[in-house]
Write an enzyme that holds these catalytic residues in place. Structure first.
Site, PDB file in Angstrom:
ATOM      1  N   GLU A  68       0.928  -1.186   0.051  1.00  0.00           N
ATOM      2  CA  GLU A  68      -0.253   0.329  -0.047  1.00  0.00           C
ATOM      3  C   GLU A  68       1.250   1.569   0.405  1.00  0.00           C
ATOM      4  OE1 GLU A  68      -3.545   0.750   0.195  1.00  0.00           O
ATOM      5  OE2 GLU A  68      -2.684   2.876  -0.349  1.00  0.00           O
ATOM      6  N   ASP A  95       5.002   1.339  -3.724  1.00  0.00           N
ATOM      7  CA  ASP A  95       4.309   1.823  -4.318  1.00  0.00           C
ATOM      8  C   ASP A  95       4.363   0.712  -5.693  1.00  0.00           C
ATOM      9  OD1 ASP A  95       3.164   4.611  -5.939  1.00  0.00           O
ATOM     10  OD2 ASP A  95       3.188   3.188  -7.506  1.00  0.00           O
ATOM     11  N   ASP A 117      -8.151   1.204  -8.278  1.00  0.00           N
ATOM     12  CA  ASP A 117      -9.264   2.645  -8.054  1.00  0.00           C
ATOM     13  C   ASP A 117      -8.952   2.304  -9.716  1.00  0.00           C
ATOM     14  OD1 ASP A 117      -8.948   4.122  -6.121  1.00  0.00           O
ATOM     15  OD2 ASP A 117      -6.532   4.000  -6.879  1.00  0.00           O
ATOM     16  N   ASP A 153     -15.442  -3.497  -8.696  1.00  0.00           N
ATOM     17  CA  ASP A 153     -17.499  -2.929  -9.053  1.00  0.00           C
ATOM     18  C   ASP A 153     -17.645  -2.161 -10.029  1.00  0.00           C
ATOM     19  OD1 ASP A 153     -15.674  -0.799  -7.870  1.00  0.00           O
ATOM     20  OD2 ASP A 153     -17.659   0.829  -7.981  1.00  0.00           O
ATOM     21  N   THR A 191     -12.976  -7.571   0.898  1.00  0.00           N
ATOM     22  CA  THR A 191     -12.611  -6.403   1.455  1.00  0.00           C
ATOM     23  C   THR A 191     -13.850  -5.473   2.252  1.00  0.00           C
ATOM     24  OG1 THR A 191     -13.025  -5.149  -0.369  1.00  0.00           O
ATOM     25  CG2 THR A 191     -10.571  -6.960  -0.345  1.00  0.00           C
ATOM     26  N   GLU A 192     -12.641  -4.066   2.170  1.00  0.00           N
ATOM     27  CA  GLU A 192     -13.604  -3.329   3.270  1.00  0.00           C
ATOM     28  C   GLU A 192     -15.036  -2.296   2.002  1.00  0.00           C
ATOM     29  OE1 GLU A 192     -10.770  -3.607   3.749  1.00  0.00           O
ATOM     30  OE2 GLU A 192     -10.785  -2.917   6.338  1.00  0.00           O
TER      31      GLU A 192
HETATM   32  C1  LIG Z   1     -10.634   1.760  -3.454  1.00  0.00           C
HETATM   33  S1  LIG Z   1      -9.076   1.353  -2.586  1.00  0.00           S
HETATM   34  C2  LIG Z   1      -9.273  -0.178  -1.863  1.00  0.00           C
HETATM   35  C3  LIG Z   1      -8.845  -0.517  -1.035  1.00  0.00           C
HETATM   36  C4  LIG Z   1      -8.906  -2.345  -0.823  1.00  0.00           C
HETATM   37  N1  LIG Z   1      -8.359  -2.582  -2.008  1.00  0.00           N
HETATM   38  C5  LIG Z   1      -9.968  -2.658  -0.753  1.00  0.00           C
HETATM   39  O1  LIG Z   1     -10.575  -3.690  -0.910  1.00  0.00           O
HETATM   40  O2  LIG Z   1     -10.772  -2.160   0.894  1.00  0.00           O
HETATM   41  C6  LIG Z   1      -7.460   1.104  -3.589  1.00  0.00           C
HETATM   42  C7  LIG Z   1      -5.853   1.183  -2.927  1.00  0.00           C
HETATM   43  O3  LIG Z   1      -4.544   0.846  -3.449  1.00  0.00           O
HETATM   44  C8  LIG Z   1      -4.302   1.697  -3.576  1.00  0.00           C
HETATM   45  N2  LIG Z   1      -2.834   1.961  -4.649  1.00  0.00           N
HETATM   46  C9  LIG Z   1      -3.321   2.484  -5.539  1.00  0.00           C
HETATM   47  N3  LIG Z   1      -2.843   2.662  -6.390  1.00  0.00           N
HETATM   48  C10 LIG Z   1      -1.723   2.481  -5.632  1.00  0.00           C
HETATM   49  C11 LIG Z   1      -0.189   1.539  -5.874  1.00  0.00           C
HETATM   50  N4  LIG Z   1       0.342   2.443  -7.102  1.00  0.00           N
HETATM   51  N5  LIG Z   1       0.774   1.083  -4.945  1.00  0.00           N
HETATM   52  C12 LIG Z   1       0.160   0.491  -4.032  1.00  0.00           C
HETATM   53  N6  LIG Z   1      -1.025   1.150  -3.403  1.00  0.00           N
HETATM   54  C13 LIG Z   1      -1.310   1.873  -4.501  1.00  0.00           C
HETATM   55  C14 LIG Z   1      -5.397   3.357  -3.060  1.00  0.00           C
HETATM   56  O4  LIG Z   1      -4.362   3.443  -1.647  1.00  0.00           O
HETATM   57  C15 LIG Z   1      -5.990   2.405  -2.322  1.00  0.00           C
HETATM   58  O5  LIG Z   1      -5.416   2.245  -0.610  1.00  0.00           O
END
Ligand SMILES: C[S@@+](CC[C@H](N)C(=O)[O-])C[C@H]1O[C@@H](n2cnc3c(N)ncnc32)[C@H](O)[C@@H]1O
Length: 215
Positions: A68, A95, A117, A153, A191-192
């Site tokens: 994360e 990242d 995302d 989703d 997941t959440e």
């Molecule tokens: C929409 S949230 C989903 C979180 C979790 N997986 C869930 O399903 O509840 C997407 C997560 O991916 C992380 N994220 C997005 N791009 C990333 C990257 N390039 N490297 C690491 N984390 C990333 C974001 O910070 C965020 O916490």
């Protein structure tokens, strides 16, 4: 669901025993980090960490890593993981672009992309974690028998991902446009974000793919 900035989060992550500091030093040596040498499962974009806390308890025969890049959700994930007292669990404040600096080719058994995302505007498609740039990284780091699971989703992200995997020669092993009404729901760990979308009555798109093997 964006979390408020926490000025202490950075320091807490630096001090936390489950967050691996200087993970580059462990490239190719992850089996030395865990008490047991077993398959390495890596969740990308772990968020607040519900999946990893549950998965590491249900599957003690695997080693689990959450990746994360944002401090606040990662700190929540780490706290949840710490409460389990599982020894097969670690977190990386990293990242996804930097995965090749911390994992050696073939070192990972499975990647999970959970509700990444979606970047719905096509001009942002390069940022999607299933853009071919990222698929090449996953292909390099996965073992030959390895696979990748995606849940989302977003129909846009799902269709884009299917196209990218197919065009790069990945094998689609399982797929459904409604995970919770499909046979694949049996082994599913939510997941959440998934809980939130399911409570709103939205379908969850799901894929399991295997990397192309070199000829
Ligand atoms: C929409 S949230 C989903 C979180 C979790 N997986 C869930 O399903 O509840 C997407 C997560 O991916 C992380 N994220 C997005 N791009 C990333 C990257 N390039 N490297 C690491 N984390 C990333 C974001 O910070 C965020 O916490």
């Amino acid at each position: 669901m964006r979390l408020r900035r926490n000025p202490l989060a950075k320091q807490r992550l630096r001090d936390h025993p489950l967050v691996v500091q200087d993970p580059e030093q462990l490239c190719g040596k992850w089996k030395t980090v865990f008490p047991l040498e077993q398959p390495l499962h890596v969740e990308l974009g772990t968020g607040k960490g519900q999946f990893l806390a549950k998965a590491s308890s249900l599957y003690p025969d695997r080693n689990w890593i959450g990746v994360e890049r944002v401090e606040e959700p990662l700190l929540q994930a780490v706290k949840k993981g710490g409460q389990t007292e599982n020894t097969n669990l670690r977190y990386l404040w990293l990242d996804v672009n930097d995965l090749p600096t911390v994992f050696a080719p073939g070192e990972v058994s499975r990647f999970y992309l959970h509700f990444s995302d979606p970047w719905p505007k096509s001009r942002h498609s390069k940022r999607r974690l299933t853009h071919r740039h990222f698929l090449q990284i996953y292909q390099l780091l996965l073992a030959d028998s390895g696979d990748l699971i995606l849940k989302t989703d977003s129909e846009i992200l799902f269709q884009f991902s299917l196209d990218e995997f197919t065009e790069l020669g990945w094998n689609i092993i399982e797929q459904t446009t409604d995970l919770h009404q499909s046979p694949f729901r049996e082994n599913n760990i939510t997941t959440e974000y998934e809980d939130k979308f399911v409570s709103q009555g939205l379908p969850i798109y799901y894929l399991r793919v295997k990397k192309p093997l070199s000829p």
